[in-house]
Design an enzyme around this catalytic site. Sequence first.
Site, PDB file in Angstrom:
ATOM      1  N   ALA A   1       0.760  -1.160  -0.228  1.00 24.81           N
ATOM      2  CA  ALA A   1      -0.081   0.086  -0.027  1.00 24.81           C
ATOM      3  C   ALA A   1       0.893   1.300   0.040  1.00 24.81           C
ATOM      4  O   ALA A   1       0.461   2.411  -0.452  1.00 24.81           O
ATOM      5  CB  ALA A   1      -0.863   0.081   1.348  1.00 24.81           C
TER       6      ALA A   1
ATOM      7  N   CYS B   1       4.250   0.560 -12.329  1.00 26.99           N
ATOM      8  CA  CYS B   1       4.486   1.724 -12.981  1.00 26.99           C
ATOM      9  C   CYS B   1       5.537   1.409 -13.788  1.00 26.99           C
ATOM     10  O   CYS B   1       6.692   2.049 -13.704  1.00 26.99           O
ATOM     11  CB  CYS B   1       4.707   2.621 -11.845  1.00 26.99           C
ATOM     12  SG  CYS B   1       4.830   4.404 -12.660  1.00 26.99           S
TER      13      CYS B   1
END
Length: 505
Positions: free
Chosen positions: A312, A436
Amino acid sequence: MPEGRDGGSYRNSRGRQRPDARRSGDRARSASRPSDRRREGDPARRAAYDVARAVDRGAYANLELPRILRNAGLEGRDAGFATELTYGGIRMRGLYDPVIELAAGRPATQIDPPVLDTLRLGAHQLLGMRVPSHAAASETVALARSVNGAGAAGFVNAVLRRISERTREEWVTEVTAGRDRVDALSVEYSHPGWVVRALRAALVAHGASTDETVDGDLERLLAADNDPARVSLVARPGLATVEELVEAGAEASSLSPLAAIMESGDPAAIAAVRQTRAAVQDEGSQLLALALAAATVQNPNPDGEQWLDLCAGPGGKAALLATLAAQRGAVLFANEVSEHRTELVRKTLRAALDADVEVMVGTGDGRDLGAEEPDTYDRVLVDAPCTGLGALRRRPESRWRRQASDVPQLSALQRELLVSGIEATRPGGVIGYATCSPHVAETQLVVDDIVGDRTDVVLEDARPLFIDAEGAPIDRLGDGPTVQLWPHIHGTDAMYFALLRKQPR
């Protein structure tokens, strides 16, 4: 045409003119005489130098720059100049170092690092910003005299005078002569060669290019990586609205239904951002969270869905997922591997927690969670640690810190985390695997290996889940079933997303 600090307009590192960032604080920009500034060095250039030195010691530019600007009292136009100079000097060193080497007559490795940082800043003013040559040279020499010493200032002066004798285009021709296409692009667009090759392969593998179009597409992608990203904000559902952000001066996004774009200014000037009801977040990241929330869950928990963000930190996607979950009567569990990163998640979630959004934050190794809590969660996000090759626009130093040798270790970690996420998912639930990075070894190969080795998961088409602010499907997401976003196509970071479903028993 907006003016630069020294009488000319200035451009970003791709040569495009940037909008004037002038603010009311500019009237107090400098109380010193021009002759004094030349002796002492300009505050904006000194700020850029201080960030560059901090980055050389391992800091991150996006974290150091705001602090240094505040400490220097730089605002508006001065802050905009310092930001472009900082990011451009760091981002474009792959081009500037060969230019400096030719102008200095010695390898960059033989120039003291603090002096080399000063030269990169001077080179960026001459070749990447429309600062008049005399001002770029004289102000950078003044900076060198202040931070590097009088002897180094003479050397800097000589090198910058030589650089100023040619245009950017002439220097690019000179430093790329005799190189093959990949190496030439690596220098011209200031990306390590291994990154250029990885991005080229990814464009084809993800269906964004064909063998015939890939070279042109690759050049557009590399150019986009050097174009500073716009500041995109997210209005966290139930805590803020896009309309509130628009009223504060932003513009509603056409891509993400939760986003607003700031063309200039400080996001912290917006109350919703200061209060963490809204935040700076790439539109691609928003779309991934929205896609996971929109997927259909089979056989959901009858007591209310439980969602898990397995990795997270620092908390941006977790905060969005938490507010989306709350609107569905679900609860989010946010996991991080270290106490430090867990604390970052709690800070990011502050407004949600204050609003009594039900979210549980804990610390643990995500690789173990599947075995510890099997068949528990209805929706799981595995936003895995990666090379970050998709966010090179935002992190100017990251392209120089990662190595090709990092990929195998990261790929192994990504596989372990994805397996754990699958184990933690209830039969009928969904797993969103995200990076990403478009690197094939971190995306397709990871997912294909895991799905190929298991009989309890299937890969579903994620593309219909990506919907723009008008409710229309987003185009050019790849051949499917996975999704790949691109800076040069979508204006987002190069985010990858795969949707897996755990088969009902």
